[in-house]
Scaffold this motif. Structure first.
Motif, PDB file in Angstrom:
ATOM      1  N   VAL A  94       5.220  -2.588  -7.735  1.00 31.58           N
ATOM      2  CA  VAL A  94       4.605  -1.567  -6.902  1.00 31.58           C
ATOM      3  C   VAL A  94       3.390  -2.204  -6.241  1.00 31.58           C
ATOM      4  CG1 VAL A  94       3.579   0.731  -6.819  1.00 31.58           C
ATOM      5  CG2 VAL A  94       5.420   0.238  -8.476  1.00 31.58           C
ATOM      6  N   ASN A  95       3.445  -2.302  -4.912  1.00 35.10           N
ATOM      7  CA  ASN A  95       2.406  -2.956  -4.124  1.00 35.10           C
ATOM      8  C   ASN A  95       1.568  -1.874  -3.440  1.00 35.10           C
ATOM      9  OD1 ASN A  95       1.401  -5.570  -3.001  1.00 35.10           O
ATOM     10  ND2 ASN A  95       1.894  -4.540  -1.078  1.00 35.10           N
ATOM     11  N   PHE A  96       0.326  -1.702  -3.889  1.00 33.37           N
ATOM     12  CA  PHE A  96      -0.537  -0.688  -3.299  1.00 33.37           C
ATOM     13  C   PHE A  96      -1.089  -1.216  -1.982  1.00 33.37           C
ATOM     14  CE2 PHE A  96      -0.046   0.424  -7.665  1.00 33.37           C
ATOM     15  CZ  PHE A  96       0.134   1.800  -7.609  1.00 33.37           C
ATOM     16  N   GLU A  97      -0.891  -0.431  -0.921  1.00 36.08           N
ATOM     17  CA  GLU A  97      -1.195  -0.889   0.425  1.00 36.08           C
ATOM     18  C   GLU A  97      -1.440   0.312   1.335  1.00 36.08           C
ATOM     19  OE1 GLU A  97       3.290  -1.396   2.170  1.00 36.08           O
ATOM     20  OE2 GLU A  97       2.579  -2.949   0.811  1.00 36.08           O
ATOM     21  N   ALA A  98      -1.960   0.029   2.507  1.00 38.13           N
ATOM     22  CA  ALA A  98      -2.196   1.085   3.493  1.00 38.13           C
ATOM     23  C   ALA A  98      -0.863   1.708   3.899  1.00 38.13           C
ATOM     24  CB  ALA A  98      -2.904   0.509   4.722  1.00 38.13           C
ATOM     25  N   PRO A  99      -0.852   3.020   4.139  1.00 39.94           N
ATOM     26  CA  PRO A  99       0.387   3.650   4.619  1.00 39.94           C
ATOM     27  C   PRO A  99       0.884   2.951   5.876  1.00 39.94           C
ATOM     28  CG  PRO A  99      -1.253   5.325   4.074  1.00 39.94           C
ATOM     29  CD  PRO A  99      -1.950   3.986   4.013  1.00 39.94           C
ATOM     30  N   VAL A 100       2.203   2.758   5.952  1.00 38.15           N
ATOM     31  CA  VAL A 100       2.770   2.024   7.081  1.00 38.15           C
ATOM     32  C   VAL A 100       2.690   2.838   8.372  1.00 38.15           C
ATOM     33  CG1 VAL A 100       4.317   0.646   5.647  1.00 38.15           C
ATOM     34  CG2 VAL A 100       5.144   2.782   6.636  1.00 38.15           C
ATOM     35  N   VAL A 101       2.543   2.100   9.465  1.00 35.14           N
ATOM     36  CA  VAL A 101       2.596   2.657  10.814  1.00 35.14           C
ATOM     37  C   VAL A 101       3.707   1.903  11.530  1.00 35.14           C
ATOM     38  CG1 VAL A 101       1.354   2.987  12.978  1.00 35.14           C
ATOM     39  CG2 VAL A 101       0.127   3.167  10.787  1.00 35.14           C
ATOM     40  N   ARG A 102       4.727   2.633  11.946  1.00 40.74           N
ATOM     41  CA  ARG A 102       5.915   2.030  12.553  1.00 40.74           C
ATOM     42  C   ARG A 102       5.822   1.976  14.074  1.00 40.74           C
ATOM     43  NH1 ARG A 102      11.373   3.685   9.724  1.00 40.74           N
ATOM     44  NH2 ARG A 102      12.055   3.103  11.781  1.00 40.74           N
ATOM     45  N   ASP A 103       6.526   0.996  14.652  1.00 37.05           N
ATOM     46  CA  ASP A 103       6.805   0.983  16.083  1.00 37.05           C
ATOM     47  C   ASP A 103       8.154   0.294  16.265  1.00 37.05           C
ATOM     48  OD1 ASP A 103       6.408  -1.839  16.152  1.00 37.05           O
ATOM     49  OD2 ASP A 103       4.318  -1.611  16.751  1.00 37.05           O
ATOM     50  N   ASP A 104       8.590   0.128  17.484  1.00 38.54           N
ATOM     51  CA  ASP A 104       9.915  -0.447  17.723  1.00 38.54           C
ATOM     52  C   ASP A 104      10.073  -1.847  17.140  1.00 38.54           C
ATOM     53  OD1 ASP A 104      10.778   1.808  19.064  1.00 38.54           O
ATOM     54  OD2 ASP A 104      10.328   1.005  21.051  1.00 38.54           O
ATOM     55  N   ALA A 105       8.996  -2.637  17.147  1.00 38.55           N
ATOM     56  CA  ALA A 105       9.079  -4.045  16.749  1.00 38.55           C
ATOM     57  C   ALA A 105       8.853  -4.279  15.262  1.00 38.55           C
ATOM     58  CB  ALA A 105       8.067  -4.863  17.543  1.00 38.55           C
ATOM     59  N   GLY A 106       8.304  -3.284  14.539  1.00 34.29           N
ATOM     60  CA  GLY A 106       8.020  -3.486  13.128  1.00 34.29           C
ATOM     61  C   GLY A 106       7.046  -2.455  12.605  1.00 34.29           C
ATOM     62  N   PHE A 107       6.183  -2.898  11.692  1.00 32.67           N
ATOM     63  CA  PHE A 107       5.236  -1.958  11.102  1.00 32.67           C
ATOM     64  C   PHE A 107       3.958  -2.657  10.668  1.00 32.67           C
ATOM     65  CE2 PHE A 107       7.761  -3.537   7.618  1.00 32.67           C
ATOM     66  CZ  PHE A 107       6.903  -3.626   6.535  1.00 32.67           C
ATOM     67  N   ASP A 108       2.892  -1.852  10.592  1.00 32.10           N
ATOM     68  CA  ASP A 108       1.577  -2.306  10.152  1.00 32.10           C
ATOM     69  C   ASP A 108       1.290  -1.751   8.766  1.00 32.10           C
ATOM     70  OD1 ASP A 108       1.391  -3.196  12.760  1.00 32.10           O
ATOM     71  OD2 ASP A 108      -0.035  -1.659  13.381  1.00 32.10           O
ATOM     72  N   THR A 109       0.567  -2.513   7.972  1.00 33.45           N
ATOM     73  CA  THR A 109       0.063  -2.100   6.675  1.00 33.45           C
ATOM     74  C   THR A 109      -1.084  -3.047   6.330  1.00 33.45           C
ATOM     75  OG1 THR A 109       0.662  -1.514   4.394  1.00 33.45           O
ATOM     76  CG2 THR A 109       1.684  -3.513   5.308  1.00 33.45           C
ATOM     77  N   ASP A 110      -1.664  -2.889   5.159  1.00 28.89           N
ATOM     78  CA  ASP A 110      -2.640  -3.851   4.641  1.00 28.89           C
ATOM     79  C   ASP A 110      -2.638  -3.742   3.128  1.00 28.89           C
ATOM     80  OD1 ASP A 110      -4.617  -5.893   4.866  1.00 28.89           O
ATOM     81  OD2 ASP A 110      -6.137  -4.394   4.374  1.00 28.89           O
ATOM     82  N   ASP A 111      -2.614  -4.860   2.461  1.00 28.50           N
ATOM     83  CA  ASP A 111      -2.522  -4.928   1.007  1.00 28.50           C
ATOM     84  C   ASP A 111      -3.878  -4.613   0.378  1.00 28.50           C
ATOM     85  OD1 ASP A 111      -2.038  -5.614  -1.660  1.00 28.50           O
ATOM     86  OD2 ASP A 111      -0.799  -7.322  -1.114  1.00 28.50           O
ATOM     87  N   TYR A 112      -3.896  -3.642  -0.557  1.00 29.08           N
ATOM     88  CA  TYR A 112      -5.133  -3.286  -1.251  1.00 29.08           C
ATOM     89  C   TYR A 112      -5.405  -4.181  -2.464  1.00 29.08           C
ATOM     90  CZ  TYR A 112      -5.133   1.093   1.428  1.00 29.08           C
ATOM     91  OH  TYR A 112      -5.152   2.032   2.420  1.00 29.08           O
ATOM     92  N   GLY A 113      -4.436  -4.988  -2.861  1.00 35.04           N
ATOM     93  CA  GLY A 113      -4.655  -5.929  -3.951  1.00 35.04           C
ATOM     94  C   GLY A 113      -4.164  -5.461  -5.305  1.00 35.04           C
ATOM     95  N   LEU A 114      -4.113  -4.169  -5.551  1.00 36.29           N
ATOM     96  CA  LEU A 114      -3.666  -3.654  -6.846  1.00 36.29           C
ATOM     97  C   LEU A 114      -2.149  -3.633  -6.884  1.00 36.29           C
ATOM     98  CD1 LEU A 114      -4.459  -2.296  -9.554  1.00 36.29           C
ATOM     99  CD2 LEU A 114      -4.283  -0.092  -8.351  1.00 36.29           C
ATOM    100  N   ASP A 115      -1.567  -4.064  -8.000  1.00 36.46           N
ATOM    101  CA  ASP A 115      -0.111  -4.116  -8.142  1.00 36.46           C
ATOM    102  C   ASP A 115       0.287  -3.678  -9.548  1.00 36.46           C
ATOM    103  OD1 ASP A 115       0.290  -5.582  -5.564  1.00 36.46           O
ATOM    104  OD2 ASP A 115      -0.843  -7.114  -6.625  1.00 36.46           O
ATOM    105  N   LEU A 116       1.515  -3.196  -9.655  1.00 36.44           N
ATOM    106  CA  LEU A 116       2.072  -2.798 -10.948  1.00 36.44           C
ATOM    107  C   LEU A 116       3.468  -3.395 -11.058  1.00 36.44           C
ATOM    108  CD1 LEU A 116       1.998  -1.098 -13.577  1.00 36.44           C
ATOM    109  CD2 LEU A 116       2.936   0.806 -12.217  1.00 36.44           C
ATOM    110  N   ILE A 117       3.681  -4.212 -12.077  1.00 34.48           N
ATOM    111  CA  ILE A 117       5.004  -4.787 -12.333  1.00 34.48           C
ATOM    112  C   ILE A 117       5.718  -3.874 -13.318  1.00 34.48           C
ATOM    113  CG2 ILE A 117       6.267  -6.750 -13.297  1.00 34.48           C
ATOM    114  CD1 ILE A 117       3.835  -8.490 -12.450  1.00 34.48           C
ATOM    115  N   VAL A 118       6.971  -3.526 -12.998  1.00 37.86           N
ATOM    116  CA  VAL A 118       7.798  -2.723 -13.895  1.00 37.86           C
ATOM    117  C   VAL A 118       8.993  -3.587 -14.276  1.00 37.86           C
ATOM    118  CG1 VAL A 118       9.065  -0.581 -14.217  1.00 37.86           C
ATOM    119  CG2 VAL A 118       7.051  -0.614 -12.712  1.00 37.86           C
ATOM    120  N   HIS A 119       8.989  -4.041 -15.511  1.00 42.98           N
ATOM    121  CA  HIS A 119      10.030  -4.941 -16.009  1.00 42.98           C
ATOM    122  C   HIS A 119      11.334  -4.186 -16.251  1.00 42.98           C
ATOM    123  CE1 HIS A 119       7.298  -8.370 -16.533  1.00 42.98           C
ATOM    124  NE2 HIS A 119       6.397  -7.457 -16.837  1.00 42.98           N
ATOM    125  N   PRO A 120      12.462  -4.894 -16.283  1.00 42.30           N
ATOM    126  CA  PRO A 120      13.759  -4.231 -16.494  1.00 42.30           C
ATOM    127  C   PRO A 120      13.817  -3.383 -17.770  1.00 42.30           C
ATOM    128  CG  PRO A 120      14.120  -6.483 -15.785  1.00 42.30           C
ATOM    129  CD  PRO A 120      12.631  -6.334 -16.023  1.00 42.30           C
TER     130      PRO A 120
END
Length: 182
Positions: A94-120
Motif C-alpha cells: 500500500v503506497n500512500f500518495e496524493a490522490p491521482v489526477v487523470r488526463d488523456d496521457a496519464g496521471f499525476d500523483t506524489d508519494d508521501y513516503g509511508l508504505d504498508l507491506i501485506v505479505h501473502p
C-alpha cells in the motif's frame, strides 16, 4: 475518459504543482474511477528540475527488476501495488500518495513516503514510517496532509481487518496473464 488495456501512459510525480519525475506504464484495466497499470523493469525515469532538488529516486535511471501491478482508485490517498519477482507474487504494497489526477496521457500523483507491506500470509509490515515526518520537515507536505495520510492509513487497516479489499479482483492477476480481471 478511459484508457485501453495495453495502452502506454505516463505516471507523473508532481510536487507543489511542478513536475518532478515521470515514467511510462502500461494500462491493464480501466473503469474510470478505478484503474490498474503495469510497471515493468526498465521503465525509464525522466527527472525534472525542481525547487526541492533532486527526486529521491534520482540515482536511478529506470525502475528495477520487479514487475508491479498498481491499482488506483480516484479520491484515495493511496494505491495498492502487487509486487512480483520472476513472475512470482511477493506481496501487496500500500503506497500512500496524493490522490491521482487523470488526463488523456496519464496521471499525476506524489508519494508521501509511508508504505504498508501485506505479505501473502496476511502479516503486515509498515515501511518508511519516518519518511512522512521527513517530508513534512522538508516542506514537501504540511501537517494537515500528514493527518490526512494517517487517517487514510487507519481506513486501510480497517479494510484489511474486515477483509474488504476493493482491489481483491486482482488477487489472481499475474504478469504473464496480461488479462483484465474487471
Amino acid at each position: 475518459m478511459t484508457w485501453q488495456p495495453g495502452q502506454e501512459i505516463t505516471r507523473r510525480e508532481v510536487l507543489h504543482g511542478r513536475l518532478w519525475m515521470d515514467h511510462p506504464v502500461t494500462v491493464v484495466a480501466d473503469e474510470g474511477a478505478l484503474f490498474a497499470i503495469r510497471l515493468d523493469p526498465g521503465s525509464a525515469f525522466t527527472f525534472h528540475d525542481h525547487p526541492f532538488g533532486p527526486h529521491p529516486w534520482g540515482a536511478h535511471s529506470a525502475w528495477g527488476g520487479r514487475q508491479v501491478l498498481q491499482v488506483h482508485r480516484l479520491g484515495d490517498r493511496y494505491s495498492v501495488w502487487k509486487f512480483f519477482e520472476d513472475g512470482v507474487f511477493l506481496y501487496w504494497y500500500v503506497n500512500f500518495e496524493a490522490p491521482v489526477v487523470r488526463d488523456d496521457a496519464g496521471f499525476d500523483t506524489d508519494d508521501y513516503g509511508l508504505d504498508l507491506i501485506v505479505h501473502p500470509d496476511g502479516r503486515r509490515e509498515w515501511k518508511d514510517v519516518e519518511h512522512l515526518h521527513v517530508q513534512r520537515v522538508q516542506g514537501r507536505i504540511d501537517l494537515e496532509t500528514v493527518g490526512l495520510v494517517l487517517e487514510e492509513a487507519d481506513r486501510v487497516i480497517d479494510l484489511l481487518d474486515a477483509d474488504e479489499r476493493w482491489w481483491s479482483d486482482f488477487d489472481d492477476w499475474e504478469p504473464t496473464a496480461r488479462r483484465t480481471p474487471m
